[in-house]
Every structure is written in C-alpha cells, then in structure tokens.
Design a protein around this motif. Structure first.
Motif, PDB file in Angstrom:
ATOM      1  N   GLU A   1      -6.624   6.910   2.613  1.00 21.47           N
ATOM      2  CA  GLU A   1      -6.680   8.209   1.948  1.00 21.47           C
ATOM      3  C   GLU A   1      -7.866   8.230   1.010  1.00 21.47           C
ATOM      4  O   GLU A   1      -8.369   7.190   0.585  1.00 21.47           O
TER       5      GLU A   1
ATOM      6  N   SER B   1       1.849   3.458   2.210  1.00 21.58           N
ATOM      7  CA  SER B   1       1.144   4.597   2.797  1.00 21.58           C
ATOM      8  C   SER B   1       1.452   4.650   4.295  1.00 21.58           C
ATOM      9  O   SER B   1       1.646   3.600   4.922  1.00 21.58           O
TER      10      SER B   1
ATOM     11  N   ALA C   1      -8.316   6.267  -2.873  1.00 21.99           N
ATOM     12  CA  ALA C   1      -7.123   5.419  -2.974  1.00 21.99           C
ATOM     13  C   ALA C   1      -7.178   4.589  -4.252  1.00 21.99           C
ATOM     14  O   ALA C   1      -8.216   4.012  -4.598  1.00 21.99           O
TER      15      ALA C   1
ATOM     16  N   CYS D   1       0.826  -1.217   0.000  1.00 25.14           N
ATOM     17  CA  CYS D   1       0.000   0.000   0.000  1.00 25.14           C
ATOM     18  C   CYS D   1       0.856   1.261   0.000  1.00 25.14           C
ATOM     19  O   CYS D   1       0.399   2.319  -0.445  1.00 25.14           O
TER      20      CYS D   1
ATOM     21  N   ARG E   1      -6.214  -1.094   2.126  1.00 23.46           N
ATOM     22  CA  ARG E   1      -5.999   0.050   1.239  1.00 23.46           C
ATOM     23  C   ARG E   1      -5.233   1.135   1.994  1.00 23.46           C
ATOM     24  O   ARG E   1      -5.244   1.163   3.233  1.00 23.46           O
ATOM     25  N   PRO E   2      -4.604   2.066   1.284  1.00 26.60           N
ATOM     26  CA  PRO E   2      -4.083   3.268   1.944  1.00 26.60           C
ATOM     27  C   PRO E   2      -5.256   4.044   2.550  1.00 26.60           C
ATOM     28  O   PRO E   2      -6.340   4.120   1.955  1.00 26.60           O
TER      29      PRO E   2
END
Length: 390
Positions: free
Chosen positions: A374, A354, A377, A352, A371-372
C-alpha cells in the motif's frame, strides 16, 4: 471500615493487577494488592520491584472514612472465582487486621448468606514507584494504535542474557515521528507513527522533547488492560515510564542501554520486488515448512514467471515438499534462490496485517524487506537470509 462492591468487579480488578505481581517477591508486602481512594476514585495496584499496574474498581457504597489497605491477591482471586456475581460487603477490622467478606446467594427462591474471613495487611510500607516531573518526555497515542503495534512487535524481541536491550520493544520518540521497533538480530519489526503528517498520524507530542526508551518484558506482559482505551499517555524520564489511560496506569523501570541503530540494517536500495496475497503465501509456507529440517526450518524461495516457488526438505528423513504462490505484481524475478527461516518469514508476513504484501530483495545474501502493499506503508519487517545447502 466497610465498603460494598460487585464480586465480579473486584475479581476482575485483582486478576488484572496480578499480572504485575512476581511469583517470588523480595518484599512480602508485594504479594498483596493496594486498595486506596484518590480523588473519589477507588484504585487497586499490583506491583513488583520493576513495575506497578493500577486499575479503577467500582465501589457501590462506603461506610466510615476509608484510607488504604493491602488485599491478599491469590486468596481473593481463588475464592471470588467460585462465587457468582453478587454484592460483596468488605468489613475491615483494624484491631486484628481481619477482612470479612459477606454476601447473599440464591438457592431456588430462597436467599442464603455466606462469609469468609482472612488477614489483610497495612498499606503504610507498600512501595510505590515515583511519578515524573513536568520536564519529562510526554506523548499521547491512539490506544488501538499503541496496543496493536506493541503486540505486533513483541514476537520480534530476543531472549538474550548478554544483550538485554534486544529483549525489549524500543520507542524512539522524535519531534515528528514515534517509532515502535523490535529485533532479535535475525528479524525486525518497525512501525512509524507520524506527528499529524498528511493525515497518516496524530498530534502526539505534548512536551516537544525527544527520548529513546526500551520497554522490557515486565512492562510488555502487563499492557493488555489498555485494550479499548481511546488514548494512551506515555511519560518518561529515560529511567522509568508511565503508560496511562482513563482507568489504567502502568509504571515500570526501563531497560538500560543503547538500542541498535535499526535503520542502518534496513536496506534502502532493494529495487526489486514481488507482490503476493498474504493469506495464500501464509498457507503455502505452513504446508511446505512441515517438511523442513527441524534444526534449521529452512525454506527456499525462487520465482518462475507468475509464481513464487517454495521448497523445503529434510535429508535425514528423506522427505521434501514444494508449492507455489501466485505473484500479482513484480518488477523483477527472484531468479536466484533465497533461503529463509520459515517461522521467521511467516512472522514477518503476519505482522504486516495486510491483504497483500510486497517483498523487496536484492540477492541471496541481502535481507528481505516485507511491507504491506500500500502507498505510504508505515510498517516494515525485515528477514535475514539463510545459507542454502545446494
């Protein structure tokens, strides 16, 4: 024929193209690298029956009309690696196909000369993979984006002799997105590059055509020379692919077959999530997994208040470990224990790239989505759960 170049430049170019040369070749000429001149630029090509890699090399001076020759790669790399960076003169004797390399080095304030002679080969029978016509699918991606996500996807590929399509990285090229995906059936990596949408992508389409191609290991192992490229052009006719930057060109055959429907295995209803610091959770996984069973590498996850509890044990050797990672945000606790393979889980988190990651889940039998943490993403990784003994 005679030309001059830097010994370091020649060595680096030969070392680069040697990545495309197989250890055992059906054609003897493929043990050599092709040196040729095209549009005023000198190019060196290394090839196998499945891929060929071409890079530019700086030539200082040329005497007489240079055509093309085949250089002995292994011998030249071994010899040039023992030379300092000097100006190298290459003399090609066409009557007996002998290459003489001459140079000068320094010993204190004195110059001294050296030379070596070895055989080269004619280039007439060197097999070059064909180019594509204008109807092929053609896209352009930022070089850093392409290289980063191909490298991130490679660890997710399989080594399966029965399902060859799982051994490569898939590029799913649509009119509005280019997806880079890889999976071994237990874990998955997916990156989506948008076609200039909302500033998250670039205008990558050049032919307004779609294609789904699978890059095999013979292609993936030769992409390192694209590091530093501003843009990478990708052209395919669904049988072969050309990947090109300003000074590097890679042509390779694609893996034939239909890639699995990767979107169908990514849950769309994982409404629960927790957010963790990537560095902290990675360190905890590494510590705890040292005490997991060697055969399974099993790790259990369960949240308790503001902490995610991680536990591993090896019953056969009467050892176990547990530790915690701080949850910075969540919308539901991971009340049931979920089992994962520690190495795969860590691979998903690291991919990821991140500072913090979001783990989406539904239950102990559903895949985890990482997931990141953010907005919008573009990277998604998936980790299949394992059955816990308790």
């Amino acid at each position: 024929m005679q030309l001059q170049t830097s010994s370091r430049a020649l060595r680096d170019a030969l070392a680069t193209v040697s990545k495309a040369i197989s250890n055992k070749n059906a054609l003897a000429v493929l043990d050599f690298a092709l040196l040729r001149k095209i549009d005023g630029k000198f190019l060196i090509t290394g090839a196998s029956t499945e891929a060929q890699l071409t890079v530019a090399v700086d030539i200082i001076d040329v005497k007489e009309n240079f055509t093309q020759v085949c250089l002995p790669v292994a011998e030249l790399i071994s010899y040039l690696s023992l030379l300092p960076d000097v100006t190298l003169t290459l003399d090609f004797n066409e009557s007996n196909r002998t290459l003489t390399l001459s140079y000068c080095t320094q010993s204190g304030e004195q110059n001294k000369g050296g030379k070596v002679s070895l055989a080269y080969n004619e280039a007439d029978e060197y097999p070059l993979i064909r180019q594509f016509d204008e109807t092929a699918c053609h896209i352009v991606l930022p070089g850093s984006t392409f290289l980063h996500h191909i490298n991130a996807a490679m660890p997710f590929t399989a080594n399966d002799d029965l399902r060859m399509v799982m051994n490569g990285v898939c590029l799913d090229i649509k009119l509005d997105t280019c997806t880079i995906v890889a999976t071994d059936g237990h874990t998955l990596y997916r990156y989506i590059h948008h076609n200039g949408a909302h500033g998250m992508g670039t205008d990558f389409q050049r032919s307004n055509t779609e294609a789904t191609i699978i890059l095999g290991k013979h292609i993936l192992k030769t992409i390192a020379p694209f590091a530093g490229a501003e843009e990478v052009e990708i052209t395919t006719d669904n049988r072969s692919v050309t990947i090109k930057s300003e000074n590097v060109e890679l042509i390779g055959k694609l893996i034939e077959g239909r890639y699995p429907n990767y979107n169908s295995v990514i849950p769309q209803d994982n409404s629960k999530y927790i957010v963790l610091d990537s560095k902290e959770i990675s360190q905890v996984i590494k510590r705890v997994s040292l005490f997991s069973a060697e055969a399974t590498n099993l790790l259990s996850l369960q949240s308790e208040g503001m902490f995610l509890n991680l536990r591993a044990e090896d019953i056969d050797f009467s050892r176990s470990a547990s530790d915690q990672a701080l949850i910075s945000d969540q919308n539901s606790s991971m009340s049931e224990k979920i089992g994962v393979k520690a190495s795969k889980f860590l691979q998903d988190i690291n991919a990821c790239n991140s500072p913090s990651i979001r783990i989406e889940f539904m239950g102990p039998s559903k895949p985890l989505i990482i997931r990141p943490d953010e907005q919008n993403a573009t990277v998604t990784t998936l980790c299949m759960p394992m059955i816990l003994g308790d």
